[in-house]
Design a protein around this motif. Structure first.
Motif, PDB file in Angstrom:
ATOM      1  N   ARG A   1       2.689   4.900 -50.582  1.00 42.42           N
ATOM      2  CA  ARG A   1       2.752   4.166 -49.326  1.00 42.42           C
ATOM      3  C   ARG A   1       1.446   3.397 -49.219  1.00 42.42           C
TER       4      ARG A   1
ATOM      5  N   ARG B   1       3.028  -3.719 -44.665  1.00 45.86           N
ATOM      6  CA  ARG B   1       3.136  -2.348 -45.161  1.00 45.86           C
ATOM      7  C   ARG B   1       4.043  -2.354 -46.383  1.00 45.86           C
TER       8      ARG B   1
ATOM      9  N   PHE C   1       5.799  -0.024 -49.881  1.00 42.19           N
ATOM     10  CA  PHE C   1       6.165   1.207 -50.573  1.00 42.19           C
ATOM     11  C   PHE C   1       6.568   0.820 -51.994  1.00 42.19           C
TER      12      PHE C   1
ATOM     13  N   MET D   1      12.303   5.324 -50.017  1.00 39.66           N
ATOM     14  CA  MET D   1      11.254   4.499 -49.403  1.00 39.66           C
ATOM     15  C   MET D   1      11.502   4.293 -47.903  1.00 39.66           C
TER      16      MET D   1
ATOM     17  N   ALA E   1      10.682   7.358 -45.852  1.00 40.35           N
ATOM     18  CA  ALA E   1       9.247   7.586 -45.656  1.00 40.35           C
ATOM     19  C   ALA E   1       8.692   6.851 -44.435  1.00 40.35           C
ATOM     20  N   MET E   2       9.507   5.972 -43.839  1.00 37.26           N
ATOM     21  CA  MET E   2       9.054   5.291 -42.616  1.00 37.26           C
ATOM     22  C   MET E   2       9.230   6.176 -41.392  1.00 37.26           C
TER      23      MET E   2
ATOM     24  N   CYS F   1      11.697  12.214 -44.576  1.00 43.55           N
ATOM     25  CA  CYS F   1      10.472  11.416 -44.637  1.00 43.55           C
ATOM     26  C   CYS F   1       9.553  11.885 -45.768  1.00 43.55           C
TER      27      CYS F   1
ATOM     28  N   ASP G   1      -0.875   7.011 -49.395  1.00 46.13           N
ATOM     29  CA  ASP G   1      -0.240   8.277 -49.771  1.00 46.13           C
ATOM     30  C   ASP G   1       0.453   8.155 -51.115  1.00 46.13           C
TER      31      ASP G   1
END
Ligand SMILES: [Zn+2]
Length: 306
Positions: free
Chosen positions: A10, A19, A21, A55, A58-59, A86, A232
């Motif tokens: 991330r 942002r 990923f 992906m 993960a938000m 997540c 991350d």
């Protein structure tokens, strides 16, 4: 799977205006292929949607949150369903695991042809009273474009996404992965334009993967490392948390009439998990008990309604 090391990163760029990923997912896609025994075009479709799921999941913020991606189409595969949390756990299944169709005009696996025309539904269950449901028509059926369209249309977030699955010989995974890049609200035009320029130079994700580029390197390539901050690195895996208890709950939702019918047939009922293929069987006494529970539940529901 020891041969593969699936993970995603991330990141942020341009002081948080972007942002991003990126993920490498060959291990979990190979596991999905083995569970569902998919033909190559289905492996590619499922692999792309699983990679997107990892992906997009993960938000979300909370461990309990659940993202569901569902594609429905009029093609021979009929559709796919993927869920993700997540923390890099993802699972999914195709509606039709074996589809054999000719390659498309580029000589590639014809994912769009297998899915056909239809819809993409995104369900975000964030532990609120009602899950958030968004739906768009499929614009290409190649999955990445459809997800980008979903974000642009349904959530008004400009998004660039690339998803790739590459097979070794016949039907064994060689590599899989992708990237997802979004412009945050208030992102200045010049940042957006610069990113568009960079993306124009991107051939395809499979090209990155074939060259052995890591998720970090993919983002560095697209976003230029000047402002890129990787925050991350999250391992990801195919994970199904099914249990007899959960399958019971699913059985309860089929309703009293169907349960009675199953009992009347007198055989133990065997159900297999759509996601991992694990089999659960219920013998007569268990079905009777369930029937009792299901009777009670509809009585409670009735009482709530009045
Ligand atoms: Zn399962």
């Amino acid at each position: 799977m020891s041969e593969y090391h699936d993970y995603m990163v991330r990141a942020f760029a341009e002081e948080g205006m972007i942002r991003a990923f990126a993920a490498t997912t060959a291990g979990l896609v190979e596991e999905a292929r083995q569970i569902h025994n998919t033909s190559p075009v289905v492996t590619a479709a499922l692999g792309r949607l699983l990679t997107a799921g990892v992906m997009m999941g993960a938000m979300m913020k909370d461990q309990q949150d659940l993202l569901t991606l569902k594609m429905d189409g009029d093609g021979p595969m009929r559709g796919l369903l993927v869920t993700a949390d997540c923390g890099g756990n993802v699972k999914g299944y195709p509606f039709e695991p074996v589809v054999l169709i000719p390659a498309n005009e580029k000589g590639k696996l014809d994912v769009a042809g297998a899915i056909g025309k239809g819809t993409l539904t995104v369900i975000s269950d964030l532990g609120l009273k009602e899950p958030y449901v968004g739906q768009v028509e499929l614009v290409s059926g190649e999955i990445a474009e459809d997800i980008a369209y979903y974000y642009g249309n349904s959530e008004q977030i400009p998004t660039a996404i690339g998803l790739g699955v590459l097979m070794k010989k016949e039907n064994v995974l060689r590599c899989a992965g992708g990237f997802l890049i979004q412009l945050m609200p208030g992102c200045p035009d010049e940042v957006a334009e610069k990113l568009e320029d960079r993306l124009r130079g991107v051939q395809s994700v499979t090209d990155f993967l074939r060259r052995g580029m890591t998720p970090e390197e993919i983002l560095q390539f697209i976003l230029e490392d000047r402002t890129l901050k990787i925050t991350d690195r999250i391992p990801c895996q195919y994970h199904c948390g099914c249990s007899k208890e959960r399958v019971e709950r699913a059985l309860l939702t089929v309703g009293t009439k169907e349960l009675k019918q199953m009992l009347a047939e007198g055989k133990p009922v065997e159900l297999s998990c759509h996601f991992c293929g694990k089999k659960y069987s219920f013998h007569k006494a268990e079905l009777e008990e369930l029937l009792l529970k299901s009777g009670n539940e509809s009585a409670t529901n009735g009482a709530c309604g009045t």
